[in-house]
Design an enzyme around this catalytic site. Structure first.
Site, mmCIF file in Angstrom:
data_model
loop_
_atom_site.group_PDB
_atom_site.id
_atom_site.type_symbol
_atom_site.label_atom_id
_atom_site.label_comp_id
_atom_site.label_asym_id
_atom_site.label_seq_id
_atom_site.Cartn_x
_atom_site.Cartn_y
_atom_site.Cartn_z
ATOM 1 C CG ASP A 45 9.659 -0.551 -3.370
ATOM 2 O OD1 ASP A 45 9.164 -1.395 -2.601
ATOM 3 O OD2 ASP A 45 9.003 0.424 -3.792
ATOM 4 C CD GLN B 18 8.219 4.581 2.261
ATOM 5 O OE1 GLN B 18 7.169 3.997 2.457
ATOM 6 N NE2 GLN B 18 9.254 4.473 3.077
ATOM 7 N NE ARG C 204 -1.261 3.249 -0.336
ATOM 8 C CZ ARG C 204 -0.261 2.475 0.114
ATOM 9 N NH1 ARG C 204 -0.360 1.163 0.085
ATOM 10 N NH2 ARG C 204 0.840 3.002 0.599
ATOM 11 C CB CYS D 100 9.456 1.855 1.162
ATOM 12 S SG CYS D 100 8.648 1.080 -0.257
ATOM 13 N NE ARG E 36 5.334 6.144 5.154
ATOM 14 C CZ ARG E 36 4.476 5.546 4.321
ATOM 15 N NH1 ARG E 36 4.772 4.361 3.815
ATOM 16 N NH2 ARG E 36 3.353 6.129 3.955
ATOM 17 C CG HIS F 59 4.746 6.149 -1.501
ATOM 18 N ND1 HIS F 59 3.804 6.690 -0.648
ATOM 19 C CD2 HIS F 59 4.988 4.881 -1.023
ATOM 20 C CE1 HIS F 59 3.490 5.804 0.280
ATOM 21 N NE2 HIS F 59 4.186 4.706 0.075
HETATM 22 N N1 CP Z 1 5.686 1.465 2.227
HETATM 23 C C1 CP Z 1 4.348 1.461 2.128
HETATM 24 O O1 CP Z 1 3.707 2.364 1.556
HETATM 25 O O2 CP Z 1 3.740 0.421 2.771
HETATM 26 P P1 CP Z 1 2.194 0.083 2.658
HETATM 27 O O3 CP Z 1 1.884 -0.192 1.211
HETATM 28 O O4 CP Z 1 1.989 -1.118 3.546
HETATM 29 O O5 CP Z 1 1.401 1.276 3.149
#
Ligand code: CP
Length: 322
Positions: free
Chosen positions: A231, A138, A108, A273, A300, A135
């Site tokens: 989001d 996701q 990430r 998400c 997830r 992403h």
């Molecule tokens: N949806 C998502 O990626 O959540 P986090 O940022 O908590 O990993």
């Protein structure tokens, strides 16, 4: 020289069949992957997967750690205060060193260029756990949520319409690309000045069939939608724009009234998400019977299992479970 591994940085790298397979596998693995009889339960035995997270995470961290454990491997979490990711050491050096000691990297990062650079020099598969532009895990979870909610495999989701009401961000970009690949109709409402950038639009258009309708009016996007998605309006790194963004997004909160005014399908569902902030969606919708947000979050885990299995265990060969 050994063949470079296949990485997973964006949904755009998948064929429509590969995307459907990743999504359907995630749904197939829901619960079964944690059973002792699951054929892949020792697939990562004696293997370490590095989880490089330079940003905070709840769902992605828990799901990827859980996925590695489900396959008998060791998840090595390395947060931004643990290693020198792009600080005091080049990404090239970091990538070469870490990939020489592990079997896969889940990362990430901030800019997409960071994950692209990590992948370029890595001798093991790199999976994108979110960057500023994409992403993908996701989206595998989101489409798996739709297969479960609508009782249809991924390749048959093309009768649905998704309305996105909110900011044009990394989740939206990969969702649009994925919708194009599966032929799902998508409508996107963003405030003026917050539209999908032209470069991403080109990538979306190149991704295949389906249509993406864009507007600055939420009601127009919502017309006939089976799923309304939003989001955060303020992504990580945009905190200094909070006041400006809250003003720009006025009228974008997803509510029963908005959906009614816009003419959503009677049995419309809601997705987000997470993490969620109240300005984006009313409590009535978020905690109500239309909401898929908690199954979506739990998906997830199955998405991470499906993805890590495909890219690390099966080295980029995306196939249905044996
Ligand atoms: N949806 C998502 O990626 O959540 P986090 O940022 O908590 O990993």
């Amino acid at each position: 020289a050994s063949k470079s591994p296949r990485h997973f940085l964006s949904i755009s790298e998948l064929s429509p069949t590969e995307l459907s397979t990743l999504v359907n596998n995630a749904t197939a693995y829901k619960h079964s992957a944690l059973q002792p009889t699951w054929p892949q339960r020792n697939a990562l035995s004696n293997k370490t997967i590095a989880l490089l997270f330079s940003k905070l995470s709840t769902r992605t961290r828990v799901s990827t750690e859980g996925a590695v454990v489900a396959m008998g491997g060791h998840p090595m979490f390395l947060g931004k205060n643990d290693i020198q990711l792009g600080v005091n050491e080049s990404l090239y050096d970091t990538s070469v060193v870490i990939s020489s000691m592990v079997s896969g990297i889940v990362a990430r990062v901030g800019p997409h260029a960071d994950i692209a650079n990590l992948a370029k020099d890595s001798s093991v598969p790199v999976i994108n756990a979110l960057c500023d532009t994409y992403h993908p895990m996701q989206i595998v979870a989101d489409f798996a949520t739709l297969t479960q909610a609508f009782g249809t495999p991924a390749e048959k989701l093309n009768g649905l319409k998704i309305a996105w009401v909110g900011d044009a961000n990394n989740v939206l970009f990969d969702m649009c690309i994925g919708a194009r690949k599966l032929g799902i109709e998508m409508a996107v409402a963003t405030p003026k000045g917050y539209e999908i950038p032209a470069k991403i639009k080109d990538e979306v258009d190149a991704a295949g069939r389906g249509t993406i309708f864009e507007t600055n009016t939420p009601e127009e996007a919502i017309k006939g939608a089976n799923i309304v998605v939003t989001d955060t309006w303020i992504s990580m790194g945009q905190e200094s724009e909070k006041q400006k963004r809250l003003q720009a997004f006025a009228g974008y909160q997803v509510t029963e009234e908005l959906a009614k005014r816009g003419g959503a399908a009677e049995d419309w569902k809601f997705m987000h998400c997470l993490p969620r902030h109240q300005e984006e969606v009313s409590d009535e919708v978020f905690y109500g019977p239309r909401s898929l947000v908690f199954p979506e979050a739990q998906n997830r885990l199955w998405s991470a299992i499906s993805t890590i299995e495909a890219f690390v265990v099966n080295r980029g060969e995306i196939r249905p479970p044996k």
